[in-house]
Scaffold this motif. Structure first.
Motif, PDB file in Angstrom:
ATOM      1  N   GLN A  87       0.832  -1.206   0.000  1.00  0.00           N
ATOM      2  CA  GLN A  87       0.000   0.000   0.000  1.00  0.00           C
ATOM      3  C   GLN A  87       0.866   1.255   0.000  1.00  0.00           C
ATOM      4  O   GLN A  87       0.576   2.223  -0.704  1.00  0.00           O
ATOM      5  N   HIS A  88       1.942   1.234   0.770  1.00  0.00           N
ATOM      6  CA  HIS A  88       2.865   2.368   0.812  1.00  0.00           C
ATOM      7  C   HIS A  88       3.526   2.568  -0.549  1.00  0.00           C
ATOM      8  O   HIS A  88       3.614   3.686  -1.053  1.00  0.00           O
ATOM      9  N   ARG A  89       3.988   1.481  -1.173  1.00  0.00           N
ATOM     10  CA  ARG A  89       4.614   1.554  -2.491  1.00  0.00           C
ATOM     11  C   ARG A  89       3.631   2.088  -3.518  1.00  0.00           C
ATOM     12  O   ARG A  89       3.959   2.921  -4.352  1.00  0.00           O
ATOM     13  N   SER A  90       2.387   1.635  -3.444  1.00  0.00           N
ATOM     14  CA  SER A  90       1.355   2.093  -4.368  1.00  0.00           C
ATOM     15  C   SER A  90       1.093   3.591  -4.197  1.00  0.00           C
ATOM     16  O   SER A  90       0.952   4.318  -5.182  1.00  0.00           O
ATOM     17  N   ALA A  91       1.045   4.046  -2.954  1.00  0.00           N
ATOM     18  CA  ALA A  91       0.825   5.474  -2.696  1.00  0.00           C
ATOM     19  C   ALA A  91       1.989   6.302  -3.234  1.00  0.00           C
ATOM     20  O   ALA A  91       1.787   7.369  -3.827  1.00  0.00           O
ATOM     21  N   LEU A  92       3.220   5.817  -3.050  1.00  0.00           N
ATOM     22  CA  LEU A  92       4.395   6.515  -3.587  1.00  0.00           C
ATOM     23  C   LEU A  92       4.341   6.578  -5.113  1.00  0.00           C
ATOM     24  O   LEU A  92       4.653   7.610  -5.711  1.00  0.00           O
ATOM     25  N   GLU A  93       3.954   5.480  -5.727  1.00  0.00           N
ATOM     26  CA  GLU A  93       3.869   5.434  -7.192  1.00  0.00           C
ATOM     27  C   GLU A  93       2.815   6.414  -7.701  1.00  0.00           C
ATOM     28  O   GLU A  93       3.035   7.107  -8.691  1.00  0.00           O
ATOM     29  N   LYS A  94       1.671   6.497  -7.011  1.00  0.00           N
ATOM     30  CA  LYS A  94       0.628   7.441  -7.409  1.00  0.00           C
ATOM     31  C   LYS A  94       1.117   8.881  -7.277  1.00  0.00           C
ATOM     32  O   LYS A  94       0.851   9.708  -8.153  1.00  0.00           O
ATOM     33  N   ARG A  95       1.851   9.182  -6.196  1.00  0.00           N
ATOM     34  CA  ARG A  95       2.399  10.539  -6.033  1.00  0.00           C
ATOM     35  C   ARG A  95       3.417  10.841  -7.130  1.00  0.00           C
ATOM     36  O   ARG A  95       3.466  11.954  -7.646  1.00  0.00           O
ATOM     37  N   LYS A  96       4.218   9.847  -7.486  1.00  0.00           N
ATOM     38  CA  LYS A  96       5.210  10.032  -8.545  1.00  0.00           C
ATOM     39  C   LYS A  96       4.521  10.321  -9.877  1.00  0.00           C
ATOM     40  O   LYS A  96       4.924  11.219 -10.622  1.00  0.00           O
ATOM     41  N   ILE A  97       3.468   9.581 -10.189  1.00  0.00           N
ATOM     42  CA  ILE A  97       2.709   9.796 -11.424  1.00  0.00           C
ATOM     43  C   ILE A  97       2.072  11.184 -11.402  1.00  0.00           C
ATOM     44  O   ILE A  97       2.133  11.928 -12.383  1.00  0.00           O
ATOM     45  N   SER A  98       1.484  11.563 -10.273  1.00  0.00           N
ATOM     46  CA  SER A  98       0.845  12.872 -10.149  1.00  0.00           C
ATOM     47  C   SER A  98       1.876  13.988 -10.327  1.00  0.00           C
ATOM     48  O   SER A  98       1.626  14.966 -11.034  1.00  0.00           O
ATOM     49  N   TRP A  99       3.048  13.839  -9.709  1.00  0.00           N
ATOM     50  CA  TRP A  99       4.109  14.839  -9.847  1.00  0.00           C
ATOM     51  C   TRP A  99       4.540  14.929 -11.309  1.00  0.00           C
ATOM     52  O   TRP A  99       4.702  16.024 -11.839  1.00  0.00           O
ATOM     53  N   GLY A 100       4.702  13.790 -11.966  1.00  0.00           N
ATOM     54  CA  GLY A 100       5.093  13.780 -13.373  1.00  0.00           C
ATOM     55  C   GLY A 100       4.065  14.469 -14.261  1.00  0.00           C
ATOM     56  O   GLY A 100       4.425  15.206 -15.184  1.00  0.00           O
ATOM     57  N   MET A 101       2.802  14.245 -13.978  1.00  0.00           N
ATOM     58  CA  MET A 101       1.744  14.893 -14.754  1.00  0.00           C
ATOM     59  C   MET A 101       1.777  16.409 -14.549  1.00  0.00           C
ATOM     60  O   MET A 101       1.623  17.170 -15.505  1.00  0.00           O
ATOM     61  N   ARG A 102       1.984  16.845 -13.315  1.00  0.00           N
ATOM     62  CA  ARG A 102       2.057  18.287 -13.040  1.00  0.00           C
ATOM     63  C   ARG A 102       3.252  18.913 -13.764  1.00  0.00           C
ATOM     64  O   ARG A 102       3.137  20.001 -14.331  1.00  0.00           O
ATOM     65  N   GLU A 103       4.396  18.241 -13.730  1.00  0.00           N
ATOM     66  CA  GLU A 103       5.578  18.762 -14.411  1.00  0.00           C
ATOM     67  C   GLU A 103       5.355  18.795 -15.925  1.00  0.00           C
ATOM     68  O   GLU A 103       5.756  19.746 -16.593  1.00  0.00           O
ATOM     69  N   SER A 104       4.698  17.778 -16.468  1.00  0.00           N
ATOM     70  CA  SER A 104       4.389  17.769 -17.899  1.00  0.00           C
ATOM     71  C   SER A 104       3.440  18.892 -18.261  1.00  0.00           C
ATOM     72  O   SER A 104       3.610  19.553 -19.294  1.00  0.00           O
ATOM     73  N   ALA A 105       2.446  19.138 -17.416  1.00  0.00           N
ATOM     74  CA  ALA A 105       1.498  20.226 -17.672  1.00  0.00           C
ATOM     75  C   ALA A 105       2.218  21.579 -17.650  1.00  0.00           C
ATOM     76  O   ALA A 105       1.958  22.441 -18.491  1.00  0.00           O
ATOM     77  N   LYS A 106       3.152  21.755 -16.708  1.00  0.00           N
ATOM     78  CA  LYS A 106       3.922  23.008 -16.650  1.00  0.00           C
ATOM     79  C   LYS A 106       4.747  23.181 -17.923  1.00  0.00           C
ATOM     80  O   LYS A 106       4.804  24.279 -18.483  1.00  0.00           O
ATOM     81  N   LEU A 107       5.371  22.114 -18.367  1.00  0.00           N
ATOM     82  CA  LEU A 107       6.190  22.185 -19.575  1.00  0.00           C
ATOM     83  C   LEU A 107       5.336  22.507 -20.798  1.00  0.00           C
ATOM     84  O   LEU A 107       5.710  23.345 -21.619  1.00  0.00           O
ATOM     85  N   LEU A 108       4.192  21.873 -20.917  1.00  0.00           N
ATOM     86  CA  LEU A 108       3.298  22.151 -22.051  1.00  0.00           C
ATOM     87  C   LEU A 108       2.794  23.591 -22.009  1.00  0.00           C
ATOM     88  O   LEU A 108       2.695  24.252 -23.052  1.00  0.00           O
ATOM     89  N   ALA A 109       2.480  24.089 -20.813  1.00  0.00           N
ATOM     90  CA  ALA A 109       2.027  25.476 -20.682  1.00  0.00           C
ATOM     91  C   ALA A 109       3.148  26.432 -21.086  1.00  0.00           C
ATOM     92  O   ALA A 109       2.918  27.393 -21.844  1.00  0.00           O
ATOM     93  N   LEU A 110       4.354  26.172 -20.619  1.00  0.00           N
ATOM     94  CA  LEU A 110       5.490  27.018 -20.970  1.00  0.00           C
ATOM     95  C   LEU A 110       5.745  26.989 -22.467  1.00  0.00           C
ATOM     96  O   LEU A 110       5.952  28.030 -23.098  1.00  0.00           O
ATOM     97  N   ARG A 111       5.682  25.818 -23.047  1.00  0.00           N
ATOM     98  CA  ARG A 111       5.901  25.681 -24.487  1.00  0.00           C
ATOM     99  C   ARG A 111       4.852  26.462 -25.274  1.00  0.00           C
ATOM    100  O   ARG A 111       5.177  27.157 -26.249  1.00  0.00           O
ATOM    101  N   SER A 112       3.605  26.369 -24.869  1.00  0.00           N
ATOM    102  CA  SER A 112       2.552  27.094 -25.592  1.00  0.00           C
ATOM    103  C   SER A 112       2.723  28.597 -25.444  1.00  0.00           C
ATOM    104  O   SER A 112       2.479  29.353 -26.388  1.00  0.00           O
ATOM    105  N   LEU A 113       3.155  29.071 -24.267  1.00  0.00           N
ATOM    106  CA  LEU A 113       3.413  30.500 -24.084  1.00  0.00           C
ATOM    107  C   LEU A 113       4.561  30.976 -24.966  1.00  0.00           C
ATOM    108  O   LEU A 113       4.470  32.037 -25.598  1.00  0.00           O
ATOM    109  N   VAL A 114       5.636  30.204 -25.022  1.00  0.00           N
ATOM    110  CA  VAL A 114       6.778  30.560 -25.866  1.00  0.00           C
ATOM    111  C   VAL A 114       6.339  30.631 -27.323  1.00  0.00           C
ATOM    112  O   VAL A 114       6.681  31.577 -28.040  1.00  0.00           O
ATOM    113  N   GLN A 115       5.575  29.644 -27.776  1.00  0.00           N
ATOM    114  CA  GLN A 115       5.107  29.658 -29.161  1.00  0.00           C
ATOM    115  C   GLN A 115       4.234  30.872 -29.433  1.00  0.00           C
ATOM    116  O   GLN A 115       4.381  31.533 -30.461  1.00  0.00           O
TER     117      GLN A 115
END
Length: 122
Positions: free
Chosen positions: A25-53
């Protein structure tokens, strides 16, 4: 083996199973947080890219040029991070660097967004 021994073994197995379930359960919770963090970082990158364009297009730079320049800079900074990793631990660096030779920048820097005949809309 008597009933007391069996009961003690069963109790120990149940304790180990509960411990394994808690660890999973602990490993699963860590994995979910890692996925959530990755999604947030990807969203920031996509937002930055669209602003630059958007800013580049408003300044007269084509969207294709803005995107190509953005990609070159990503490659440049990824290379910088890989070099930093290598200076700390060559073994780890070799394991995490999954780039193909063509993805490693040959230049010391990256192209400017506005410094050529296509830039700045002149």
């Amino acid at each position: 083996m008597n009933d007391t021994d069996l009961a003690a073994r069963l109790e120990e197995m149940e304790r180990r199973i509960a411990h394994l379930q808690a660890a999973e359960q602990h490993r699963s919770a860590l994995e979910k947080r890692k996925i959530s963090w990755g999604m947030r970082e990807s969203a920031k990158l996509l937002a930055l890219r669209s602003l630059v364009q958007e800013l580049a297009v408003r300044a007269g730079v084509s969207q294709e040029r803005a995107d190509a320049t953005f990609q070159e800079r990503v490659r440049y900074y990824l290379d910088c991070l890989h070099q930093m990793s290598e200076s700390r631990d060559k073994g780890t660096a070799a394991h995490i660097d999954d780039r193909h030779p063509g993805e490693v920048p040959a230049d010391e820097g990256f192209p400017a967004l506005f410094d050529d005949e296509e830039g700045a809309g002149e």
